[in-house]
Design an enzyme around this catalytic site. Structure first.
Site, PDB file in Angstrom:
ATOM      1  CB  THR A   1      -0.959   0.076   1.308  1.00  0.00           C
ATOM      2  OG1 THR A   1      -1.744  -1.094   1.218  1.00  0.00           O
ATOM      3  CG2 THR A   1      -1.908   1.190   1.269  1.00  0.00           C
ATOM      4  CB  VAL A   2       3.230   2.437   2.465  1.00  0.00           C
ATOM      5  CG1 VAL A   2       3.925   4.130   2.538  1.00  0.00           C
ATOM      6  CG2 VAL A   2       1.984   2.744   3.418  1.00  0.00           C
TER       7      VAL A   2
ATOM      8  CD  GLU B   1       6.362  13.792   9.858  1.00  0.00           C
ATOM      9  OE1 GLU B   1       5.428  13.557  10.711  1.00  0.00           O
ATOM     10  OE2 GLU B   1       7.155  14.721  10.105  1.00  0.00           O
TER      11      GLU B   1
ATOM     12  N   GLY C   1     -12.533  -2.859   4.824  1.00  0.00           N
ATOM     13  CA  GLY C   1     -11.237  -2.570   4.756  1.00  0.00           C
ATOM     14  C   GLY C   1     -10.497  -1.670   5.827  1.00  0.00           C
TER      15      GLY C   1
ATOM     16  CG  ASP D   1      -1.697   1.230  15.365  1.00  0.00           C
ATOM     17  OD1 ASP D   1      -0.571   1.113  14.659  1.00  0.00           O
ATOM     18  OD2 ASP D   1      -2.573   2.354  15.107  1.00  0.00           O
TER      19      ASP D   1
ATOM     20  CE  LYS E   1      -0.364   4.591  14.247  1.00  0.00           C
ATOM     21  NZ  LYS E   1      -1.622   4.429  13.776  1.00  0.00           N
TER      22      LYS E   1
ATOM     23  N   GLY F   1      -3.374   5.190   4.945  1.00  0.00           N
ATOM     24  CA  GLY F   1      -3.827   5.008   3.378  1.00  0.00           C
ATOM     25  C   GLY F   1      -2.482   5.365   2.594  1.00  0.00           C
TER      26      GLY F   1
HETATM   27  N1  LIG Z   1      -1.035   1.194   5.007  1.00  0.00           N
HETATM   28  C1  LIG Z   1      -0.947   2.472   5.939  1.00  0.00           C
HETATM   29  O1  LIG Z   1      -2.007   3.074   5.623  1.00  0.00           O
HETATM   30  C2  LIG Z   1       0.293   2.602   6.513  1.00  0.00           C
HETATM   31  C3  LIG Z   1       0.100   4.121   7.351  1.00  0.00           C
HETATM   32  C4  LIG Z   1       1.241   4.334   8.116  1.00  0.00           C
HETATM   33  C5  LIG Z   1       2.317   3.476   8.402  1.00  0.00           C
HETATM   34  N2  LIG Z   1       2.206   2.303   7.825  1.00  0.00           N
HETATM   35  C6  LIG Z   1       3.497   1.476   7.839  1.00  0.00           C
HETATM   36  O2  LIG Z   1       3.937   1.376   6.466  1.00  0.00           O
HETATM   37  C7  LIG Z   1       4.818  -0.085   6.555  1.00  0.00           C
HETATM   38  C8  LIG Z   1       4.002  -0.675   5.121  1.00  0.00           C
HETATM   39  O3  LIG Z   1       2.630  -0.797   5.323  1.00  0.00           O
HETATM   40  P1  LIG Z   1       1.833  -1.239   4.255  1.00  0.00           P
HETATM   41  O4  LIG Z   1       0.461  -1.192   4.523  1.00  0.00           O
HETATM   42  O5  LIG Z   1       2.245  -0.762   2.591  1.00  0.00           O
HETATM   43  O6  LIG Z   1       2.192  -2.936   4.203  1.00  0.00           O
HETATM   44  P2  LIG Z   1       1.844  -3.982   2.883  1.00  0.00           P
HETATM   45  O7  LIG Z   1       0.615  -3.437   1.945  1.00  0.00           O
HETATM   46  O8  LIG Z   1       1.369  -5.118   3.458  1.00  0.00           O
HETATM   47  O9  LIG Z   1       3.008  -3.980   1.923  1.00  0.00           O
HETATM   48  C9  LIG Z   1       4.032  -4.932   2.736  1.00  0.00           C
HETATM   49  C10 LIG Z   1       5.203  -5.010   1.457  1.00  0.00           C
HETATM   50  O10 LIG Z   1       6.397  -5.375   2.017  1.00  0.00           O
HETATM   51  C11 LIG Z   1       6.720  -6.469   1.132  1.00  0.00           C
HETATM   52  N3  LIG Z   1       7.393  -7.456   1.950  1.00  0.00           N
HETATM   53  C12 LIG Z   1       6.902  -8.426   2.594  1.00  0.00           C
HETATM   54  N4  LIG Z   1       7.900  -9.267   3.524  1.00  0.00           N
HETATM   55  C13 LIG Z   1       9.010  -9.191   2.621  1.00  0.00           C
HETATM   56  C14 LIG Z   1      10.335  -9.593   2.475  1.00  0.00           C
HETATM   57  N5  LIG Z   1      10.660 -10.641   3.446  1.00  0.00           N
HETATM   58  N6  LIG Z   1      11.100  -9.349   1.636  1.00  0.00           N
HETATM   59  C15 LIG Z   1      11.009  -8.186   0.908  1.00  0.00           C
HETATM   60  N7  LIG Z   1       9.598  -7.473   0.890  1.00  0.00           N
HETATM   61  C16 LIG Z   1       8.585  -7.989   1.646  1.00  0.00           C
HETATM   62  C17 LIG Z   1       5.644  -7.054   0.567  1.00  0.00           C
HETATM   63  O11 LIG Z   1       5.891  -7.821  -0.713  1.00  0.00           O
HETATM   64  P3  LIG Z   1       4.780  -8.494  -1.706  1.00  0.00           P
HETATM   65  O12 LIG Z   1       3.844  -7.132  -2.194  1.00  0.00           O
HETATM   66  O13 LIG Z   1       5.600  -9.057  -2.553  1.00  0.00           O
HETATM   67  O14 LIG Z   1       3.958  -9.275  -0.903  1.00  0.00           O
HETATM   68  C18 LIG Z   1       4.741  -5.857   0.559  1.00  0.00           C
HETATM   69  O15 LIG Z   1       5.173  -5.123  -0.894  1.00  0.00           O
HETATM   70  C19 LIG Z   1       4.182  -0.711   7.890  1.00  0.00           C
HETATM   71  O16 LIG Z   1       5.420  -0.281   8.776  1.00  0.00           O
HETATM   72  C20 LIG Z   1       3.065   0.167   8.234  1.00  0.00           C
HETATM   73  O17 LIG Z   1       3.097  -0.075   9.540  1.00  0.00           O
HETATM   74  C21 LIG Z   1       1.262   1.830   6.776  1.00  0.00           C
END
Ligand SMILES: NC(=O)c1ccc[n+]([C@@H]2O[C@H](COP(=O)([O-])OP(=O)(O)OC[C@H]3O[C@@H](n4cnc5c(N)ncnc54)[C@H](OP(=O)(O)O)[C@@H]3O)[C@@H](O)[C@H]2O)c1
Length: 436
Positions: A14-15, A131, A189, A203, A207, A304
Site C-alpha cells: 500500500t505505502v 514522519e 477494509g 497500535d 505511536k 492510506g
Molecule cells: N498502510 C497504511 O496506511 C500505513 C500507514 C502508516 C504507516 N504504515 C506502515 O508502513 C509499512 C508498510 O505498510 P503497508 O500497509 O504498505 O504494508 P503492505 O501493503 O502489507 O506491504 C508490505 C510490503 O512488504 C513486502 N514484503 C513483505 N515481506 C518481505 C520480505 N521478506 N522481503 C521483501 N519484501 C517484503 C511485501 O511484498 P509483496 O507485495 O510482494 O507481498 C509488500 O510489498 C508498515 O510498517 C506500516 O505500519 C502503513
C-alpha cells in the site's frame, strides 16, 4: 543537471507503491525543491511479478531487502515492509551500518528499537527519518521536533488509530453496537481480519511512545504505556456521553507530571466543544499543549497509501537537501530515561456507570463510599429507572456518576469498597475524562 539521489525501496505494498507513484508524479517539483534528481534505482518485495500500478522497470529487483540495504547502488534506503523484527529490522540496521540514511513508516520497529537505531544513525552520521510512522499524512514528527523547538511541551494527545475512531464515530452516529461497527469496518477494509492490535489500543501505544520521546526528550519506552482498548465501550456509554456533552474517543495521551511522564491509551471522554471531539471517522488528530503556542491541533488522514506516501516523500526530500536532524530531536545520549508516572496516580475526572439494584439504601451506600475518599460528584444521572413496562421493583437501574478531578487510586478503592458491599449488580464501567 541536478545530482542524482539513488533510492532503494523495500516493500511495494500500500505505502511502497504509493511512494513510487508520488515520486514519479512530483518529480519536477521535487527536483526544483531539493536540487536533486530523486530516482528509485532498486526495489525489493516478496513477489517480483506482482502488478503494482507503477512502472518500476528501470529499477533493479532484489529478492532480499537486506541485500538491497547493503548495496552500493543506492544512497538512501526506504523501509516499507513493516514489523518490529525480521527483514524490516535487519535491513534498516544493515543500511545504517553501511552509512546509508533510512526512511521508514514502521512504528512497530521504532517503538521496539528506535533508540538503538537512532544511536546507530548518529554514529554513522546519517539520517533516520520516520514522519510516516505516526498519524500517516499529518506532519507531527516535524512539528514536534522542529516546529515547536522553542516550546516546553506539557501534554501531547491524539486520535492515532483511524479504525478505532471510525468504530466509535459509527456507534454514535448510527446507534449501532461495537460488534456491528467492527464488522462494518472489516467489510470496508478499515480493520484487519484480526483487529486486536488496533482495537486493543496497541497500535496507538506504539505511536504514542514515539510522540512522547519527541515531546519530552525521553528514551522511547513503549512498555511504559498503560493500554486499554475500546472493546468494552457500549452504546449506553456513547448515549450517556452525548447527553452529558461529551464524546468518547480512543486517545493516546503523554503528559508531563510532577514526578515523570504519564503515557496512557484508553477510551476517553472529551468535551464536545474541543477540537479533538470534532474528529470523526478514519481521520487522525493530535493536540499539543505547549507554553508558547498554547494549544495546537493537527487533523488529517492517518493512513492510506497516498497520505502516508506524502510523509515518506517529505522525509526523502529532506535527506535529498542534506537535512539531518537528530531522530528524536536531541542527541541520543542526551535523551533521558523516562520516569513513568503509574496509572494509579493519574488525576482527572471520571465517568462511572453503575448498575444499581433499585432497593432502599443502595445509592446512599455508593455515595458514602465516594465521600469517604473525598471524591466529589459533578453530576449524577439515572437511566432506565422508571417503573412499569414489566420492570420489577428491584431491577437494577443505570446510574452514571461524573466526578470532579480526583485520582485513579481513590476511584479504584471506592469501587472495591462498593463491590465488597454487594450493592451493585455488575462491574462498573469507568471512563476517564480528559481535561481541556
Ligand atoms: N498502510 C497504511 O496506511 C500505513 C500507514 C502508516 C504507516 N504504515 C506502515 O508502513 C509499512 C508498510 O505498510 P503497508 O500497509 O504498505 O504494508 P503492505 O501493503 O502489507 O506491504 C508490505 C510490503 O512488504 C513486502 N514484503 C513483505 N515481506 C518481505 C520480505 N521478506 N522481503 C521483501 N519484501 C517484503 C511485501 O511484498 P509483496 O507485495 O510482494 O507481498 C509488500 O510489498 C508498515 O510498517 C506500516 O505500519 C502503513
Amino acid at each position: 543537471m541536478a545530482d542524482r539521489l539513488r533510492v532503494g525501496v523495500a516493500g511495494l505494498g500500500t505505502v511502497g507503491a504509493a511512494v513510487a507513484r508520488l515520486l514519479h508524479r512530483q518529480a519536477d517539483a521535487l527536483t526544483a525543491r531539493t536540487r536533486r534528481n530523486i530516482v528509485i534505482t532498486a526495489v525489493s518485495a516478496r513477489d517480483a511479478a506482482k502488478e503494482r500500478d507503477v512502472d518500476l522497470s528501470q529499477a533493479d529487483f532484489f529478492a532480499d531487502p537486506v541485500e538491497l540495504a547493503a548495496s552500493p547502488s543506492i544512497d538512501l534506503f526506504v523501509e516499507l515492509i513493516g514489523g518490529a523484527e525480521g527483514p524490516a529490522r535487519k535491513s534498516v540496521e544493515t543500511a545504517l551500518a553501511h552509512g546509508k540514511s533510512v526512511v521508514t513508516a514502521n512504528k512497530a520497529l521504532l517503538a521496539a528499537h528506535g533508540l538503538r537505531l537512532a544511536a546507530l544513525a548518529e554514529e554513522k552520521h546519517v539520517a533516520l527519518a520516520f514522519e510516516a510512522s505516526v498519524a500517516g499524512g499529518i506532519p507531527i514528527v516535524k512539528t514536534l521536533r522542529e516546529g515547536l523547538a522553542g516550546n516546553s511541551i506539557e501534554r501531547v494527545y491524539g486520535i492515532l488509530n483511524g479504525t478505532c475512531n471510525y468504530i466509535l464515530s459509527r456507534m454514535e452516529l448510527e446507534q449501532l453496537s461495537f460488534a456491528q461497527c467492527l464488522a462494518e469496518a472489516q467489510r470496508l477494509g478499515y480493520a484487519e481480519a484480526d483487529p486486536s492490535f488496533d482495537i486493543g489500543g496497541f497500535d496507538t501505544a506504539h505511536k504514542l511512545s514515539i510522540l512522547t520521546s519527541l515531546a519530552f526528550g525521553t528514551k522511547i519506552d513503549a512498555s511504559a504505556v498503560d493500554v486499554e482498548g475500546i472493546e468494552g465501550v457500549t452504546l449506553a456509554d456513547i448515549e450517556a456521553a452525548e447527553e452529558l456533552g461529551f464524546r468518547i474517543k480512543l486517545l493516546g495521551v503523554a503528559q508531563r507530571t510532577a514526578d515523570g511522564v504519564e503515557q496512557r491509551v484508553h477510551p476517553t471522554m472529551v468535551r464536545k466543544t474541543t477540537a479533538i471531539a470534532q474528529v470523526m471517522g478514519v481521520v487522525n488528530a493530535v493536540t499539543i499543549d505547549a507554553d508558547a503556542v498554547h494549544e495546537l491541533t493537527l487533523v488529517g488522514p492517518g493512513a492510506g497509501g497516498d497520505a502516508t506516501a506524502s510523509a515518506v516523500v517529505a522525509d526523502i526530500a529532506d535527506i535529498a537537501k542534506g537535512v539531518r536532524s537528530a531522530p528524536f530531536g536531541v542527541a541520543t545520549n542526551a535523551l533521558v530515561e523516562l520516569r513513568r508516572t503509574p496509572m494509579r496516580r493519574h488525576e482527572g475526572g471520571y465517568y462511572i456507570r453503575l448498575s444499581v439494584p433499585d432497593v432502599p439504601g443502595a445509592f446512599a451506600r455508593i455515595a458514602t463510599r465516594m465521600a469517604e475518599r473525598s471524591i466529589s460528584l459533578e453530576s449524577i444521572m439515572q437511566r432506565g429507572g422508571l417503573r412499569g413496562a414489566g420492570r420489577t421493583r428491584t431491577d437494577p437501574v443505570g446510574v452514571i456518576l461524573i466526578t470532579h478531578a480526583t485520582s485513579e487510586h481513590l476511584v479504584r478503592e471506592a469501587l472495591d469498597a462498593i463491590y465488597a458491599d454487594g450493592v451493585i449488580a455488575e462491574k462498573a464501567q469507568v471512563i476517564r475524562i480528559e481535561r481541556e
